[in-house]
Design a protein around this motif. Structure first.
Motif, PDB file in Angstrom:
ATOM      1  N   LYS A 109     -17.781   5.110  24.670  1.00  0.00           N
ATOM      2  CA  LYS A 109     -18.432   4.326  23.627  1.00  0.00           C
ATOM      3  C   LYS A 109     -19.424   3.368  24.274  1.00  0.00           C
TER       4      LYS A 109
ATOM      5  N   MET B 118     -11.415   3.006  18.344  1.00  0.00           N
ATOM      6  CA  MET B 118     -11.842   4.393  18.173  1.00  0.00           C
ATOM      7  C   MET B 118     -10.680   5.266  17.720  1.00  0.00           C
TER       8      MET B 118
ATOM      9  N   PRO C 150     -16.718   7.250  18.271  1.00  0.00           N
ATOM     10  CA  PRO C 150     -16.998   7.423  19.698  1.00  0.00           C
ATOM     11  C   PRO C 150     -18.411   7.929  19.945  1.00  0.00           C
TER      12      PRO C 150
END
Length: 266
Positions: free
Chosen positions: A9, A70, A77
């Motif tokens: 990320k 996430m 992501p």
């Protein structure tokens, strides 16, 4: 079963930060900063089987909360895969959200509602019928020792009571995976023990639990598996015994420090 594969990320830096970074020596910048981007999570992978408790460790700013967000579908992501019982979370986040119980550091209650009203409200949002909701409310309140303050308004509760109520609303819909971000931080000993006992009650069952913590005694007491993240990268993923084996005397603190170097230990 939960599987996390090569999770990444990144966030775009604002113009002010980019300008300030240009004035700084390169050696002083965070290693995850790359031009206009901050790579909060660079490569995180692990798995947690049904009935296992996984402790997520790392220094402050390591990427733990971003990784958990996430998992919960709160963040999309940049790259990677999250799979729950064979189904892809990233591909179907809205559908999968119903199968996840997520306690974040900002999870809160409606202050004018009682604990029971709060918990059952979230149960109804998940589509639970009244009979199932009442049964599960009683079971969760038993596990978290909530009955004594179940009918108090949320704004009159202590910090520990609020956290137990928050966890109850997190799991009322019987999720397939439970994700808790530092669930005992700031709590008194009794409240922390109640939450630890709650986590322990899931061991050997059908639901994997992932929780982040800075308290290594919680890991030693509760966890089947350990994952340590540093600079957004998985530095260790394995069983608790394998984690202990990284130190000659099995000292968790020594293992942690050896894996993160001279980073701040909270």
């Amino acid at each position: 079963m939960l599987e996390v594969k090569n999770l990444k990320k990144r966030f775009r830096l604002d113009n002010k930060t980019i300008k300030e970074n240009k004035k700084k020596p390169k050696a002083s910048l965070d290693v995850r900063e790359d031009g206009h981007w901050f790579n909060a999570v660079q490569d995180v992978s692990f798995q947690c089987d049904s009935g296992e408790v996984l402790g997520l460790l790392g220094p402050n700013g390591a990427g733990k909360t971003t990784s958990l967000r996430m998992l919960s579908t709160a963040l999309q992501p940049t790259q990677g895969q999250i799979v729950i019982n064979g189904d892809d979370v990233v591909a179907e986040p809205l559908a999968m959200r119903k199968r996840i119980g997520f306690l974040s550091g900002t999870t809160s209650l409606y202050h004018r509602l009682t604990v029971r009203e709060n918990v059952q409200y979230f149960g109804r949002l998940h589509g639970m019928d009244e009979a199932a909701l009442e049964k599960e409310t009683q079971a969760v309140f038993d596990l978290l020792d909530i009955h004594s303050f179940a009918d108090k308004k949320a704004d009159s509760l202590s910090t520990g009571m609020k956290q137990r109520a928050n966890i109850a609303r997190t799991v009322i819909h019987k999720p397939e995976v439970i994700v808790l971000d530092e669930p005992t931080t700031g709590l008194d000993v009794i409240s922390a023990k109640t939450i630890m006992d709650f986590i322990d009650s899931y061991r050997g069952g059908k639901v994997p639990i992932i929780f982040s913590t800075h308290h290594l005694h919680e890991v030693e007491k509760l966890c089947d598996r350990v994952v340590l993240i540093n600079d957004g990268i998985t530095q260790f993923s394995g069983t608790l015994d394998e984690f202990k084996a990284q130190s000659p005397d099995g000292n968790l603190y020594d293992v942690f420090v050896s894996l993160v170097g001279d980073k701040e230990v909270a």
